[in-house]
Design an enzyme around this catalytic site. Sequence first.
Site, PDB file in Angstrom:
ATOM      1  N   CYS A  29      -1.537   9.211   3.437  1.00 56.47           N
ATOM      2  CA  CYS A  29      -1.438   8.723   2.061  1.00 56.47           C
ATOM      3  C   CYS A  29      -2.667   9.179   1.285  1.00 56.47           C
ATOM      4  O   CYS A  29      -2.629   9.350   0.083  1.00 56.47           O
ATOM      5  CB  CYS A  29      -1.340   7.219   2.056  1.00 56.47           C
ATOM      6  SG  CYS A  29      -2.562   6.463   3.103  1.00 56.47           S
ATOM      7  N   GLU A  42       0.902  -1.165   0.000  1.00 61.58           N
ATOM      8  CA  GLU A  42       0.000   0.000   0.000  1.00 61.58           C
ATOM      9  C   GLU A  42       0.929   1.200   0.000  1.00 61.58           C
ATOM     10  O   GLU A  42       1.651   1.427   0.974  1.00 61.58           O
ATOM     11  CB  GLU A  42      -0.862   0.032   1.268  1.00 61.58           C
ATOM     12  CG  GLU A  42      -1.510  -1.306   1.595  1.00 61.58           C
ATOM     13  CD  GLU A  42      -3.003  -1.325   1.360  1.00 61.58           C
ATOM     14  OE1 GLU A  42      -3.515  -0.413   0.687  1.00 61.58           O
ATOM     15  OE2 GLU A  42      -3.643  -2.254   1.856  1.00 61.58           O
TER      16      GLU A  42
HETATM   17  P1  NAP Z   1       8.867   5.008   3.981  1.00 59.73           P
HETATM   18  O1  NAP Z   1       9.985   5.961   4.070  1.00 59.73           O
HETATM   19  O2  NAP Z   1       8.695   4.236   2.730  1.00 59.73           O
HETATM   20  O3  NAP Z   1       9.038   4.019   5.208  1.00 59.73           O
HETATM   21  C1  NAP Z   1       8.120   2.983   5.445  1.00 59.73           C
HETATM   22  C2  NAP Z   1       8.813   1.862   6.197  1.00 59.73           C
HETATM   23  O4  NAP Z   1       9.784   1.255   5.346  1.00 59.73           O
HETATM   24  C3  NAP Z   1       9.563   2.348   7.429  1.00 59.73           C
HETATM   25  O5  NAP Z   1       9.417   1.408   8.454  1.00 59.73           O
HETATM   26  C4  NAP Z   1      10.993   2.400   6.915  1.00 59.73           C
HETATM   27  O6  NAP Z   1      11.937   2.337   7.939  1.00 59.73           O
HETATM   28  C5  NAP Z   1      11.006   1.170   6.044  1.00 59.73           C
HETATM   29  N1  NAP Z   1      12.131   1.057   5.111  1.00 59.73           N
HETATM   30  C6  NAP Z   1      13.022   1.995   4.712  1.00 59.73           C
HETATM   31  N2  NAP Z   1      13.912   1.448   3.846  1.00 59.73           N
HETATM   32  C7  NAP Z   1      13.565   0.157   3.680  1.00 59.73           C
HETATM   33  C8  NAP Z   1      14.077  -0.923   2.907  1.00 59.73           C
HETATM   34  N3  NAP Z   1      15.147  -0.801   2.120  1.00 59.73           N
HETATM   35  N4  NAP Z   1      13.460  -2.115   2.972  1.00 59.73           N
HETATM   36  C9  NAP Z   1      12.370  -2.273   3.743  1.00 59.73           C
HETATM   37  N5  NAP Z   1      11.846  -1.304   4.511  1.00 59.73           N
HETATM   38  C10 NAP Z   1      12.434  -0.098   4.478  1.00 59.73           C
HETATM   39  O7  NAP Z   1       7.467   5.727   4.283  1.00 59.73           O
HETATM   40  P2  NAP Z   1       7.091   6.723   5.478  1.00 59.73           P
HETATM   41  O8  NAP Z   1       7.775   8.025   5.259  1.00 59.73           O
HETATM   42  O9  NAP Z   1       7.224   6.072   6.793  1.00 59.73           O
HETATM   43  O10 NAP Z   1       5.521   6.880   5.219  1.00 59.73           O
HETATM   44  C11 NAP Z   1       5.028   7.721   4.261  1.00 59.73           C
HETATM   45  C12 NAP Z   1       4.701   6.995   2.971  1.00 59.73           C
HETATM   46  O11 NAP Z   1       3.788   5.946   3.220  1.00 59.73           O
HETATM   47  C13 NAP Z   1       4.001   7.907   1.981  1.00 59.73           C
HETATM   48  O12 NAP Z   1       4.458   7.632   0.677  1.00 59.73           O
HETATM   49  C14 NAP Z   1       2.544   7.512   2.144  1.00 59.73           C
HETATM   50  O13 NAP Z   1       1.718   7.865   1.054  1.00 59.73           O
HETATM   51  C15 NAP Z   1       2.667   6.049   2.349  1.00 59.73           C
HETATM   52  N6  NAP Z   1       1.459   5.494   2.967  1.00 59.73           N
HETATM   53  C16 NAP Z   1       0.602   4.727   2.237  1.00 59.73           C
HETATM   54  C17 NAP Z   1      -0.582   4.244   2.795  1.00 59.73           C
HETATM   55  C18 NAP Z   1      -1.569   3.388   2.029  1.00 59.73           C
HETATM   56  O14 NAP Z   1      -2.411   2.772   2.668  1.00 59.73           O
HETATM   57  N7  NAP Z   1      -1.487   3.321   0.726  1.00 59.73           N
HETATM   58  C19 NAP Z   1      -0.863   4.545   4.130  1.00 59.73           C
HETATM   59  C20 NAP Z   1       0.038   5.322   4.854  1.00 59.73           C
HETATM   60  C21 NAP Z   1       1.199   5.786   4.270  1.00 59.73           C
HETATM   61  P3  NAP Z   1      12.569   3.688   8.579  1.00 59.73           P
HETATM   62  O15 NAP Z   1      11.462   4.451   9.172  1.00 59.73           O
HETATM   63  O16 NAP Z   1      13.518   3.155   9.579  1.00 59.73           O
HETATM   64  O17 NAP Z   1      13.242   4.407   7.446  1.00 59.73           O
END
Ligand code: NAP
Length: 526
Positions: free
Chosen positions: A323, A289
């Site tokens: 999101c 997602e």
């Molecule tokens: P993010 O930077 O992609 O991080 C999400 C998770 O992935 C965090 O736990 C992060 O860890 C981890 N991560 C980072 N690098 C990784 C890797 N190489 N392999 C696996 N996991 C890794 O996203 P965010 O800033 O936390 O959240 C915002 C994003 O989420 C936005 O794009 C938003 O639109 C999206 N979102 C989507 C939905 C939906 O339902 N579609 C809902 C909510 C949010 P760290 O925090 O330690 O870097």
Amino acid sequence: MTLPKPEDVRITYTSQAADMEAAHQLFDLALAKVRGEAGAEHPLYIDHRPVTSPLPSMKDISPIDISVVLGHFAAATAELAGAAIESAAAQKARWRRTPWHERVAIIRQAARLTRQRKFELAAVMAIEVGKNRLEALGDAEESADLMDYYADQMEQANGFIRDMNRITPIERNTDVLRPFGVFACIAPFNFPAALSAGMSSAALLAGNTVVYKPAQDTPWTGLKLYEIYRDAGVPAGVFNYVTGSGSVIGDPLWQHPLTDGVVFTGSKEVGLRMYAGLSSRWVKPCLLELGGKNPTIVMDSADLDMAAEGVMRSAFGLQGQKCSACSRVYVHRDVAAAFTEKLVARTQKIVVGDPTRREVYLGPVINERALRKFETLSAYAREHYEVLAGGERLRGGELDRGFFAAPTIVRAPLDSHYFREEFFLPLLTVGTVDSLEQALHESNQAEYGLTAGFYSAKTEEIEQFWDEIESGVTYVNKRSGATTGAWPGAQPFCGWKGSGSTGKGGCGPYYVAQFMREQSRCLITE
Ligand code: NAP
Ligand code: MG
């Protein structure tokens, strides 16, 4: 007044102020309690055992006031991430053989505990994410509703076991959906309880074991979820809690050979990287997602007060870090001036500050990096476009202590990257269109396809919007939020295009089945 039990006070993202008095009082008590617990040292939990890491721990600070340390959380190494996957793998046979109705009973108990603890959970999210009260309570309530909704799905499908047709009289055919095994469950910071609870409870109900990694900015909320599962009776090794940096343990979690699948909510960048890399020896499930660049279209027949209210709420709720946030508006030329005036007026009335206070709507952005990005984008907009509201970091008094950005509205040409890229900030871009066709064309230009809003009084236009918009979650004429506010069992949350991977969303009726694979069982009886 005698306060009701927490589980008897129900708050959703669209609750009205009138329902809130008891909630406010319970929230205040919980806030005082969790503030008293701040600053502690926390290990990982693997096999229900506390595990420390040789790396320096991560300092969890509040974005409201960066001098407040919420806790010190273990930063796992790649080896410890691997140990967690191995512990989940060691328990997978036992958990899959646990009768499905026992798994349902445990998750129902987790839902009950979540309701009992929802004010504490909300208070932690308020200070860890910077959520306002309604948003924080909504997140906690949604967590419990997701667990129950997914438990319902197991029950309605009889554990996904069904009798099938017989082709000959001597055979008995059964179809069974069975778990894949071990899921890495990786969560974002913005809905740290609901998204973590939704993804993990579905994986667990389906019979998978889980290694859960919360976002670096929200390990405390993640720990509260771990405690709920543990106290609800999830056995050792079945749900493991691993904190640390995504850049250190992200890849080791999903690349581990014993990882059977990934469930992830977060950015498109990280999601697509995993999708491309996960399946080398065979195809593994990768339930993603991802982000959004959610448009709202305002037609000339729209109720402009309703549209302005809905857009303001969806653009700036949780500081634009949903999101589902509305981040671009296409408004019909004939009503553009009137709509924009109403939108700007409402935006300028937003109360910004410490979101744990009752009257505050807009809190801080999540971290310094987000604030820097906001400042860069604001400066660029000032130079190249027209800034209609906000456009700068907020300072003065309590605002100096945290990461506060003004709710910002930018008018830009339709081909600007401000209409295409996800910023995840309180920054809304507006543009003018001449027709519904043009608005739909522009809306569909983005690589994302999560939510979309529409304001019109004309049935034919509404039908055309639904037919042509490339988005999985749509809202028409919604005053409480143009593009936001989805709830389990009511508005399934499916991202199209760059916003998801499976074509079936969380909060929806097809979610749990995605955590299982089919086994056809043909028994010859003679
Ligand atoms: P993010 O930077 O992609 O991080 C999400 C998770 O992935 C965090 O736990 C992060 O860890 C981890 N991560 C980072 N690098 C990784 C890797 N190489 N392999 C696996 N996991 C890794 O996203 P965010 O800033 O936390 O959240 C915002 C994003 O989420 C936005 O794009 C938003 O639109 C999206 N979102 C989507 C939905 C939906 O339902 N579609 C809902 C909510 C949010 P760290 O925090 O330690 O870097
Ligand atoms: Mg923090």
